[in-house]
Structure formats: structure tokens, C-alpha cells
Design a protein around this motif. Sequence first.
Motif, PDB file in Angstrom:
ATOM      1  N   ALA A 233      39.121 -26.737   5.128  1.00 11.32           N
ATOM      2  CA  ALA A 233      37.850 -26.950   5.810  1.00 11.32           C
ATOM      3  C   ALA A 233      37.780 -26.069   7.056  1.00 11.32           C
ATOM      4  CB  ALA A 233      37.702 -28.423   6.201  1.00 11.32           C
ATOM      5  N   TRP A 234      36.584 -25.610   7.368  1.00  5.20           N
ATOM      6  CA  TRP A 234      36.391 -24.769   8.550  1.00  5.20           C
ATOM      7  C   TRP A 234      36.606 -25.600   9.807  1.00  5.20           C
ATOM      8  CZ3 TRP A 234      36.481 -19.852   9.538  1.00  5.20           C
ATOM      9  CH2 TRP A 234      35.964 -19.363  10.741  1.00  5.20           C
ATOM     10  N   PRO A 235      37.486 -25.159  10.739  1.00  3.69           N
ATOM     11  CA  PRO A 235      37.782 -25.962  11.945  1.00  3.69           C
ATOM     12  C   PRO A 235      36.566 -26.083  12.870  1.00  3.69           C
ATOM     13  CG  PRO A 235      39.430 -24.240  11.584  1.00  3.69           C
ATOM     14  CD  PRO A 235      38.280 -23.925  10.683  1.00  3.69           C
ATOM     15  N   ASP A 236      36.499 -27.178  13.550  1.00  4.82           N
ATOM     16  CA  ASP A 236      35.430 -27.401  14.532  1.00  4.82           C
ATOM     17  C   ASP A 236      35.884 -26.862  15.883  1.00  4.82           C
ATOM     18  OD1 ASP A 236      33.157 -28.191  15.797  1.00  4.82           O
ATOM     19  OD2 ASP A 236      33.724 -30.319  15.946  1.00  4.82           O
ATOM     20  N   ASP A 237      35.990 -25.545  15.970  1.00  6.65           N
ATOM     21  CA  ASP A 237      36.478 -24.860  17.170  1.00  6.65           C
ATOM     22  C   ASP A 237      35.556 -23.677  17.469  1.00  6.65           C
ATOM     23  OD1 ASP A 237      38.933 -26.380  17.574  1.00  6.65           O
ATOM     24  OD2 ASP A 237      39.699 -25.369  15.768  1.00  6.65           O
TER      25      ASP A 237
ATOM     26  N   LEU B  21      34.385 -19.866  17.569  1.00  4.76           N
ATOM     27  CA  LEU B  21      34.475 -18.980  16.409  1.00  4.76           C
ATOM     28  C   LEU B  21      35.814 -18.248  16.321  1.00  4.76           C
ATOM     29  CD1 LEU B  21      33.119 -17.675  13.965  1.00  4.76           C
ATOM     30  CD2 LEU B  21      32.184 -15.940  15.513  1.00  4.76           C
ATOM     31  N   GLU B  22      36.256 -17.611  17.412  1.00  2.98           N
ATOM     32  CA  GLU B  22      37.477 -16.815  17.334  1.00  2.98           C
ATOM     33  C   GLU B  22      38.677 -17.690  16.986  1.00  2.98           C
ATOM     34  OE1 GLU B  22      38.233 -14.307  20.649  1.00  2.98           O
ATOM     35  OE2 GLU B  22      36.250 -13.346  20.616  1.00  2.98           O
ATOM     36  N   LEU B  23      38.809 -18.839  17.634  1.00  3.34           N
ATOM     37  CA  LEU B  23      39.928 -19.733  17.366  1.00  3.34           C
ATOM     38  C   LEU B  23      39.833 -20.313  15.958  1.00  3.34           C
ATOM     39  CD1 LEU B  23      42.451 -21.214  18.316  1.00  3.34           C
ATOM     40  CD2 LEU B  23      40.952 -22.984  19.332  1.00  3.34           C
ATOM     41  N   ALA B  24      38.622 -20.665  15.546  1.00  3.22           N
ATOM     42  CA  ALA B  24      38.434 -21.233  14.213  1.00  3.22           C
ATOM     43  C   ALA B  24      38.849 -20.228  13.139  1.00  3.22           C
ATOM     44  CB  ALA B  24      36.975 -21.647  14.026  1.00  3.22           C
ATOM     45  N   TRP B  25      38.440 -18.953  13.311  1.00  2.00           N
ATOM     46  CA  TRP B  25      38.801 -17.943  12.323  1.00  2.00           C
ATOM     47  C   TRP B  25      40.315 -17.753  12.256  1.00  2.00           C
ATOM     48  CZ3 TRP B  25      37.972 -15.427   8.109  1.00  2.00           C
ATOM     49  CH2 TRP B  25      38.611 -14.222   7.827  1.00  2.00           C
ATOM     50  N   LYS B  26      40.982 -17.696  13.423  1.00  6.62           N
ATOM     51  CA  LYS B  26      42.427 -17.514  13.423  1.00  6.62           C
ATOM     52  C   LYS B  26      43.122 -18.660  12.691  1.00  6.62           C
ATOM     53  CE  LYS B  26      42.719 -14.855  17.754  1.00  6.62           C
ATOM     54  NZ  LYS B  26      43.223 -14.852  19.141  1.00  6.62           N
ATOM     55  N   ARG B  27      42.706 -19.881  12.986  1.00  2.00           N
ATOM     56  CA  ARG B  27      43.341 -21.037  12.349  1.00  2.00           C
ATOM     57  C   ARG B  27      43.072 -21.066  10.853  1.00  2.00           C
ATOM     58  NH1 ARG B  27      42.254 -25.928  16.804  1.00  2.00           N
ATOM     59  NH2 ARG B  27      43.950 -25.308  18.226  1.00  2.00           N
ATOM     60  N   TRP B  28      41.826 -20.809  10.494  1.00  6.54           N
ATOM     61  CA  TRP B  28      41.477 -20.861   9.068  1.00  6.54           C
ATOM     62  C   TRP B  28      42.167 -19.730   8.306  1.00  6.54           C
ATOM     63  CZ3 TRP B  28      39.291 -17.844   5.306  1.00  6.54           C
ATOM     64  CH2 TRP B  28      38.917 -18.512   4.132  1.00  6.54           C
ATOM     65  N   TYR B  29      42.176 -18.530   8.875  1.00  3.69           N
ATOM     66  CA  TYR B  29      42.817 -17.387   8.212  1.00  3.69           C
ATOM     67  C   TYR B  29      44.300 -17.674   7.965  1.00  3.69           C
ATOM     68  CZ  TYR B  29      44.683 -12.703   7.470  1.00  3.69           C
ATOM     69  OH  TYR B  29      45.344 -11.613   6.946  1.00  3.69           O
ATOM     70  N   ASN B  30      44.995 -18.189   8.969  1.00  2.19           N
ATOM     71  CA  ASN B  30      46.428 -18.440   8.826  1.00  2.19           C
ATOM     72  C   ASN B  30      46.711 -19.484   7.752  1.00  2.19           C
ATOM     73  OD1 ASN B  30      47.294 -16.578  10.762  1.00  2.19           O
ATOM     74  ND2 ASN B  30      47.023 -18.047  12.441  1.00  2.19           N
ATOM     75  N   ARG B  31      45.862 -20.515   7.672  1.00  2.00           N
ATOM     76  CA  ARG B  31      46.100 -21.578   6.691  1.00  2.00           C
ATOM     77  C   ARG B  31      45.681 -21.178   5.281  1.00  2.00           C
ATOM     78  NH1 ARG B  31      43.315 -26.217  10.492  1.00  2.00           N
ATOM     79  NH2 ARG B  31      44.967 -26.348  12.083  1.00  2.00           N
ATOM     80  N   ALA B  32      44.553 -20.474   5.176  1.00  2.00           N
ATOM     81  CA  ALA B  32      43.986 -20.194   3.857  1.00  2.00           C
ATOM     82  C   ALA B  32      44.470 -18.875   3.254  1.00  2.00           C
ATOM     83  CB  ALA B  32      42.457 -20.176   3.939  1.00  2.00           C
ATOM     84  N   ILE B  33      44.698 -17.867   4.095  1.00  2.00           N
ATOM     85  CA  ILE B  33      45.019 -16.538   3.568  1.00  2.00           C
ATOM     86  C   ILE B  33      46.472 -16.159   3.835  1.00  2.00           C
ATOM     87  CG2 ILE B  33      44.465 -14.076   3.731  1.00  2.00           C
ATOM     88  CD1 ILE B  33      41.568 -14.887   4.269  1.00  2.00           C
ATOM     89  N   LYS B  34      46.926 -16.304   5.071  1.00  2.00           N
ATOM     90  CA  LYS B  34      48.299 -15.904   5.364  1.00  2.00           C
ATOM     91  C   LYS B  34      49.302 -16.759   4.588  1.00  2.00           C
ATOM     92  CE  LYS B  34      51.519 -14.846   9.079  1.00  2.00           C
ATOM     93  NZ  LYS B  34      52.652 -15.510   8.391  1.00  2.00           N
ATOM     94  N   GLU B  35      49.059 -18.074   4.510  1.00  2.00           N
ATOM     95  CA  GLU B  35      49.974 -18.930   3.750  1.00  2.00           C
ATOM     96  C   GLU B  35      49.964 -18.572   2.266  1.00  2.00           C
ATOM     97  OE1 GLU B  35      49.491 -23.084   4.452  1.00  2.00           O
ATOM     98  OE2 GLU B  35      49.732 -22.916   6.630  1.00  2.00           O
ATOM     99  N   SER B  36      48.802 -18.187   1.738  1.00  2.00           N
ATOM    100  CA  SER B  36      48.737 -17.745   0.347  1.00  2.00           C
ATOM    101  C   SER B  36      49.545 -16.479   0.143  1.00  2.00           C
ATOM    102  CB  SER B  36      47.287 -17.501  -0.068  1.00  2.00           C
ATOM    103  OG  SER B  36      46.650 -18.705  -0.430  1.00  2.00           O
ATOM    104  N   ALA B  37      49.382 -15.520   1.068  1.00  2.00           N
ATOM    105  CA  ALA B  37      50.141 -14.275   0.963  1.00  2.00           C
ATOM    106  C   ALA B  37      51.639 -14.545   1.007  1.00  2.00           C
ATOM    107  CB  ALA B  37      49.729 -13.322   2.084  1.00  2.00           C
ATOM    108  N   ASP B  38      52.063 -15.462   1.887  1.00  2.00           N
ATOM    109  CA  ASP B  38      53.482 -15.821   1.966  1.00  2.00           C
ATOM    110  C   ASP B  38      53.957 -16.451   0.659  1.00  2.00           C
ATOM    111  OD1 ASP B  38      53.516 -14.885   4.554  1.00  2.00           O
ATOM    112  OD2 ASP B  38      53.327 -16.873   5.479  1.00  2.00           O
ATOM    113  N   GLN B  39      53.147 -17.315   0.066  1.00  2.00           N
ATOM    114  CA  GLN B  39      53.521 -17.953  -1.196  1.00  2.00           C
ATOM    115  C   GLN B  39      53.677 -16.916  -2.306  1.00  2.00           C
ATOM    116  OE1 GLN B  39      50.592 -20.562  -2.968  1.00  2.00           O
ATOM    117  NE2 GLN B  39      52.086 -21.556  -4.308  1.00  2.00           N
ATOM    118  N   ILE B  40      52.757 -15.959  -2.353  1.00  2.05           N
ATOM    119  CA  ILE B  40      52.829 -14.925  -3.382  1.00  2.05           C
ATOM    120  C   ILE B  40      54.066 -14.056  -3.189  1.00  2.05           C
ATOM    121  CG2 ILE B  40      51.702 -12.822  -4.224  1.00  2.05           C
ATOM    122  CD1 ILE B  40      49.010 -14.286  -3.687  1.00  2.05           C
TER     123      ILE B  40
END
Length: 485
Positions: free
Chosen positions: A46-50, A52-71
Motif C-alpha cells: 500500500a502507498w504510505p501516508d507520508d 511524497l519523497e519519503l513515501a516513494w523511498k519507502r514504497w520503492y524499497n519494499r516493493a522493488i528493491k526487496e523484489s530485486a534482492d529476492q531475484i
Amino acid sequence: MAKLAEDTFLDLWSWPNVFKKPGKELCDLLVVCGDDVIMFSDKHNAWPDDPLELAWKRWYNRAIKESADQIRKAELWLRRNPKAVFADAKCQQPVPLELPPIQQRRVHGICVATGAEAAASRHFRDPDGTFMILPSLRGTDHVDFSIPHHQPFCIGDVDPAGPFIHVFNMATLEIVMSEFDTITDFTQYLNARADLIRSGRLTLSPSEPEMVANYLLTTDPNGEHRFPKLSDVKAAKIDPDTKISFAQGEYYYLVQSPEYARRVSANWISYEWDRLIGFFTHGVLNDSQYRILDTDPTIELAERGLRIMAREDRLKRRMLGAAIVGAREALEVRQVGRLARIATTYDRSTGEKIAYVFLVLKGAGEMAPDAYRRVRAAMLETYCLATLHDDRDLSLCVGIAVMAISDSGESEDLVALPQQNWTEEMAAQLRLDRESFEILLQPVEMKSAPVSAQIFPPDPTFDGMSRQQRRALERQRAKQQRSQW
């Protein structure tokens, strides 16, 4: 996502939720076919209630960076433990496929990140809500707002140190997998996409659909899809530093065009090929294959022939589907008892020469089902062996036998025979079998050179027109479409 993969890669090669250890998931979806290995990681956050800049950083790390690490971890696991891949959480059911050798393996990582669509739509003031492709972003650049003109919801190369990881959301994944709905078409697009983003030739693409449109609309002299090159841009002849960008709306414009409608219509017959692969793979996975040629059916025996069939791209499947449908229809028109067609082509992955034998045999209702299947299988085997004997350059012959349209019911047989080490005894037996079945071969080459114009079939209204007349009509239609759009 699993349903999309099943439709595109078919279920023998698509394994959702595979595990490496009890309770430890390897990835959300694993696809293995030939030398291609595709690993999917699906993250919904879910998109964080923060702000914009902080929300994007948090969402990117959880949704994309963690996926890249898993792959990355999944790729390393497959290198070190190629046999330890399981279809169940208790790790009691190994995935029944051999991974390709590491030196031949082509690994594709795909991150499916969802949950930010509404926020992206608000940010760009565009209902699309998908990521912008911005190749200049590499690794941690994605969350570094100190970079000039940086903005969120833009994706470039998320892990530049390793094999390319593609980032989609569900909407763009659906578009990509529906437009490139064979494993060959899909992996070729992924390879071209990764090369383009890492080449430095692309400045930006407003969204993934525009990438798809430009790839579909550009072909090389052999009819193979590719992305536009700098040499395609007139300005590049003046300025060697020219880069390319894609414009918003190109995909929408494409799918509304008559050329696209003709492509969809032309592809219709190709799905007969998909149906046959699905029929055979269902039998393999459900242990319901029919025993033919005194051989117990196994996944290993069936997989090689099915893999060859599955590696055919959508354009080649048009011709193969038409060959099967045409053979069944021709048998009824000629009112004969059987009809065979033989086509030679080349394996898209290895370059090896292969042949397909399509056999239609009438009379299923005139004998017991088992007797009919035995006769048909023996005849199919003889056709395949005769094909291999007459063309020693063939590495494999795949035989497909079907019932006549006028016979009630439906059944198909599949055999895959490699080239034989022919002895005099084998050749003598084949001569007897050919005489017994009265088999004469007339192979037809399925050449790929003239297919470029068939990707988007030409408008039949142009038949008989001069080049000047055709161009005038094309300009008039394009002007009308642009005004409507």
C-alpha cells in the motif's frame, strides 16, 4: 500472474510459488523452457501516508528493491542448488524439469510491483498510473532526490551490477504478456528491452505500452521485431549524440489502427498450435497420456517435443496452425483416408534443423479405439523415421497425429524422434514399413525470410494499386486517424 504465465508459457513450464527449503519460497513464479529461465517476484504494498519523497523511498524499497534482492538470491540458489527446486512448501515434490547448464542459461528477472498506481496517476495527472521508463536512473538513483530533475514513479536499471531486472505493475505486465504471448516472443522482447535501457540510446518512455508499440512497429530486414535505432532518426545523421524518446499515446494509436486489427485476425489460426500444446501438456502433468509404440509415457519423453513446439513464435505458429487445419480440411475435400504434411524448420534456440509431420487419419469409428490409435501411431512413427532417413541434416522429427473432422470424438498423438544412427538392418525395416503403409514423402520448406510483411498483414484494398496510389491513400487514412485521435 500465474494465469497470465500459463496462457503465455503454458503449464508444463510455469511453476507458481516454488520453494527452495521447507517453508522458504524461492520466487513467486518460475518459468523454465530450453535455455530461458524467468523468475518473477510479486510485491503488493500500500502507498504510505507520508510526504511524497519519503513515501516513494519507502514504497520503492519494499516493493522493488526487496523484489530485486529476492531475484538475485533465487538466481544464486539455482546456480548452487539446481536440483533443490520444489513445487510444494514441504519440499516433497521436485519441479520435474532440468535447468539448462549455467553457461547456456539466460536468466530474466521480473519484478511485479503494485500498490502505487493511484499515487502515480495523481503525480503525473494521468489516469495511466504506470511507471515512466527513465534509463538514466541506476540503482540507488531511484530514491536520490538530490539528482537534478529527479521525480518518483520513474524506473531505469534497478540492479546495474547483475542481469537485468524488469519492473512492471500488473497492468503493464498484462499488456506485455498479451502482446508477446509465446516464450520466444516474450524473451526476445525482454532481451531487446534490457539492451535498449542499458545502451544509453533511450532518453525516456512515458510508459511501458509506448515501449511495446515502438518494438512492434519496427522490424529488421529479416522481419524480426526490434526497437528503433539512432540510424532510424534523421537527426542522427547530423548529430551523433542524438538519443531517442517515445511519445505518449503511441500504443493507444496502434491498437486502434486497422493494421493491428488485421494482425489480431491473422493470429487467430495460430492458437490451434497453442491448443495442441495445452492438450499434450495436460496429459503429461495429469499422467493421462495414451501409451503408444509400446512405450510408457513420461515427462522426459514428451518434454523435448513439446519444448520445440513451445519455442515457436506467434508468426511461425500461424503457419503451423494453418498446416494442421488445412490438412484436416483437405482430407475431407479430397475424400481420402489419410493425409500427411511435412514441414522443415529450425529450432529458434539452438539453430538445429527439425521437421514436423502432421498426419490426419480417417476411420476412428470403423475400428476399436485402441486398434485405431495403434495403427495411427505406427503410421506416424514410420512417417517420422522416413523423414529422418531421407534428410540426415535433421536433428529431430516431431510427429503429430489427429482425427479426421468427419470422425466423431477427438484424440491426438505426439512423438518426438531424434536422428538415428542408421544401420542396414534399420534401413531395411524402414523400407518394409514404408511399403506396408505406402508412404511417399514430399517435404515442404517453411522459410522465414518473407514473413516481415505478414506481421501486420497488408490491407487487401491495396491490391492492384500503384505505389503512388497506395501512398496517397495511406496518407489520407493517417490524416483521418490523427484527427479522430
